[in-house]
Scaffold this motif. Structure first.
Motif, PDB file in Angstrom:
ATOM      1  N   GLY A   1       2.550  -1.396 -10.389  1.00 29.64           N
ATOM      2  CA  GLY A   1       2.341  -0.422 -11.452  1.00 29.64           C
ATOM      3  C   GLY A   1       2.919  -0.830 -12.785  1.00 29.64           C
TER       4      GLY A   1
ATOM      5  N   THR B   1       0.825  -1.206   0.000  1.00 30.60           N
ATOM      6  CA  THR B   1       0.000   0.000   0.000  1.00 30.60           C
ATOM      7  C   THR B   1       0.857   1.253   0.000  1.00 30.60           C
ATOM      8  OG1 THR B   1      -0.137  -0.049   2.420  1.00 30.60           O
ATOM      9  CG2 THR B   1      -1.931  -1.117   1.180  1.00 30.60           C
TER      10      THR B   1
ATOM     11  N   TRP C   1      -8.190  -0.160 -10.554  1.00 28.39           N
ATOM     12  CA  TRP C   1      -7.373  -1.271 -11.082  1.00 28.39           C
ATOM     13  C   TRP C   1      -8.193  -2.533 -11.243  1.00 28.39           C
ATOM     14  CZ3 TRP C   1      -6.561  -6.030  -8.881  1.00 28.39           C
ATOM     15  CH2 TRP C   1      -6.981  -6.177  -7.546  1.00 28.39           C
TER      16      TRP C   1
ATOM     17  N   HIS D   1       3.145   4.142  -1.414  1.00 33.08           N
ATOM     18  CA  HIS D   1       3.052   4.844  -2.692  1.00 33.08           C
ATOM     19  C   HIS D   1       4.158   4.414  -3.656  1.00 33.08           C
ATOM     20  CE1 HIS D   1       1.936   8.519  -5.099  1.00 33.08           C
ATOM     21  NE2 HIS D   1       3.169   8.319  -5.540  1.00 33.08           N
TER      22      HIS D   1
ATOM     23  N   GLN E   1       4.400   0.546  -4.416  1.00 34.81           N
ATOM     24  CA  GLN E   1       3.299   0.093  -5.258  1.00 34.81           C
ATOM     25  C   GLN E   1       3.577   0.401  -6.723  1.00 34.81           C
ATOM     26  OE1 GLN E   1       0.794   1.444  -7.274  1.00 34.81           O
ATOM     27  NE2 GLN E   1      -0.208  -0.536  -7.467  1.00 34.81           N
ATOM     28  N   LEU E   2       4.041   1.608  -7.005  1.00 35.81           N
ATOM     29  CA  LEU E   2       4.306   1.973  -8.391  1.00 35.81           C
ATOM     30  C   LEU E   2       5.439   1.129  -8.980  1.00 35.81           C
ATOM     31  CD1 LEU E   2       3.961   5.861  -8.351  1.00 35.81           C
ATOM     32  CD2 LEU E   2       2.278   4.138  -8.998  1.00 35.81           C
TER      33      LEU E   2
ATOM     34  N   THR F   1      -0.495   1.521 -13.459  1.00 38.27           N
ATOM     35  CA  THR F   1      -1.296   2.242 -12.470  1.00 38.27           C
ATOM     36  C   THR F   1      -0.475   3.383 -11.907  1.00 38.27           C
ATOM     37  OG1 THR F   1      -0.595   0.819 -10.626  1.00 38.27           O
ATOM     38  CG2 THR F   1      -2.606   0.174 -11.817  1.00 38.27           C
ATOM     39  N   ASP F   2      -1.181   4.367 -11.390  1.00 36.96           N
ATOM     40  CA  ASP F   2      -0.516   5.510 -10.776  1.00 36.96           C
ATOM     41  C   ASP F   2      -1.411   6.019  -9.659  1.00 36.96           C
ATOM     42  OD1 ASP F   2       1.299   7.480 -10.254  1.00 36.96           O
ATOM     43  OD2 ASP F   2       1.174   8.447 -12.218  1.00 36.96           O
ATOM     44  N   PHE F   3      -0.896   6.917  -8.849  1.00 39.13           N
ATOM     45  CA  PHE F   3      -1.683   7.534  -7.794  1.00 39.13           C
ATOM     46  C   PHE F   3      -2.001   8.976  -8.140  1.00 39.13           C
ATOM     47  CE2 PHE F   3       0.175   4.127  -5.140  1.00 39.13           C
ATOM     48  CZ  PHE F   3      -0.967   3.690  -4.493  1.00 39.13           C
TER      49      PHE F   3
ATOM     50  N   THR G   1      -9.126   4.205  -1.522  1.00 38.47           N
ATOM     51  CA  THR G   1      -8.042   4.615  -2.415  1.00 38.47           C
ATOM     52  C   THR G   1      -7.930   3.652  -3.590  1.00 38.47           C
ATOM     53  OG1 THR G   1      -6.720   5.750  -0.732  1.00 38.47           O
ATOM     54  CG2 THR G   1      -5.512   4.788  -2.583  1.00 38.47           C
ATOM     55  N   PHE G   2      -8.144   2.381  -3.328  1.00 36.03           N
ATOM     56  CA  PHE G   2      -7.976   1.334  -4.334  1.00 36.03           C
ATOM     57  C   PHE G   2      -9.312   0.870  -4.911  1.00 36.03           C
ATOM     58  CE2 PHE G   2      -4.732   1.144  -1.052  1.00 36.03           C
ATOM     59  CZ  PHE G   2      -3.565   1.270  -1.800  1.00 36.03           C
TER      60      PHE G   2
ATOM     61  N   MET H   1      -5.693   5.269  -6.412  1.00 36.19           N
ATOM     62  CA  MET H   1      -4.899   4.509  -7.364  1.00 36.19           C
ATOM     63  C   MET H   1      -5.735   4.322  -8.618  1.00 36.19           C
ATOM     64  SD  MET H   1      -2.886   0.870  -6.989  1.00 36.19           S
ATOM     65  CE  MET H   1      -4.222  -0.223  -7.473  1.00 36.19           C
TER      66      MET H   1
END
Length: 284
Positions: free
Chosen positions: A65, A55, A269, A57, A60-61, A205-207, A152-153, A194
């Motif tokens: 990502g 989780t 996602w 940032h 995750q990317l 994927t990105d935030f 967020t997800f 996300m």
């Protein structure tokens, strides 16, 4: 008599979470763990697909990502790993995300009368199941889950339509990585999402936005007995620490969404497919 009491409902709405003992019997917990052990014994994940779920940032990317294996996992049983799991520290900590659809034992729990009763007690009219995951949190390698909000997800319009059910298949304690929550934090919205990026670009994927910094003193530990369940509002802030104990902390968790008058974001996602649409929770 309802499994979920009026007091439970009040606490969930006030704090954004509530613990209820006895959703599953010890024998049911053991059956789910045994079936997962069989699934793990049979798994064959190519080296290039062995990615870490996080989780955080930046992590995750770096991991999900850039991985088609992650972004296409919404209608398959796929596995994601703890950081460091491929050192010589024990068995994989894998998280299939479609257990609710493909595995009969998990499907039975997901659609059980008690779970349906919880949804009805909370006034859900048309709930659907978004995903079903198994989280191992193995001794010594069960990693930290940083403070986050599930919305967020799993983003919806309006917000407040997603709820997680987190079922302890073993005692979850402060020592082996139980959840920690900020009570009442579900009333402040979210600060990041996300999202899928444009097709053909990397990362996949990105935030949008950043997770805010939280006061550690506001978090409260929430131990759960084997067979108990935590209801988790989609916007409540929660985390778990590294499992430094000698005990594992196995969990089956799944998310429900109130589908009536709700828009599931096409940027999420996780997307339904023809092979696996989001199944209704209520059975006829």
């Amino acid at each position: 008599m309802d499994f979920m009491t009026d007091r439970d409902v009040e606490k969930y709405r006030r704090d954004g979470f509530v613990v209820m003992d006895g959703l599953l019997s010890p024998q049911e917990c053991d059956q789910l763990r045994q079936r997962m052990a069989e699934i793990v014994d049979e798994m064959d994940v190519p080296d290039h697909c062995r990615i870490t779920f996080s989780t955080d940032h930046d992590e995750q990317l770096k991991e999900q990502g850039n991985a088609d294996y992650f972004i296409t996992s919404g209608d398959k049983i796929r596995f994601f790993f703890e950081k460091g799991v491929f050192d010589d520290k024990g068995e994989p900590a894998a998280c299939p995300v479609t257990l609710h659809a493909y595995e009969p034992l998990y499907k039975k729990v997901t659609h059980s009368p008690k779970v349906q009763g919880i949804a009805k007690k909370l006034g859900l009219v048309s709930p659907v199941v978004l995903q079903g995951m198994y989280i191992f949190k193995q001794p010594g390698i069960g990693g930290e889950v940083t403070p986050h909000q599930d919305a967020t997800f799993l983003y919806t319009e309006p917000l407040g339509r997603v709820m997680g059910l987190w079922i302890a298949l073993e005692d979850a304690t402060v020592n082996n990585g139980c959840l920690w929550f900020i009570p009442g934090s579900h009333n402040s919205g979210i600060t990041r999402r996300m999202v899928r990026t444009h097709k053909g670009t990397l990362p996949l994927t990105d935030f949008v936005g950043r997770e805010q910094q939280y006061d550690e003193d506001k978090f409260v530990a929430v131990p759960v007995k084997k067979g108990g369940v935590v209801l988790i509002h989609g916007e409540v802030v929660h985390r778990s620490a590294v499992n430094t104990s000698d005990d594992s902390r196995h969990v089956y968790t799944f998310h429900l969404m109130e589908a009536q008058d709700t828009r599931w974001s096409a940027d999420n996602w996780l997307q339904p497919s023809e092979e696996l649409p989001f199944p209704p929770l209520y059975t006829k």
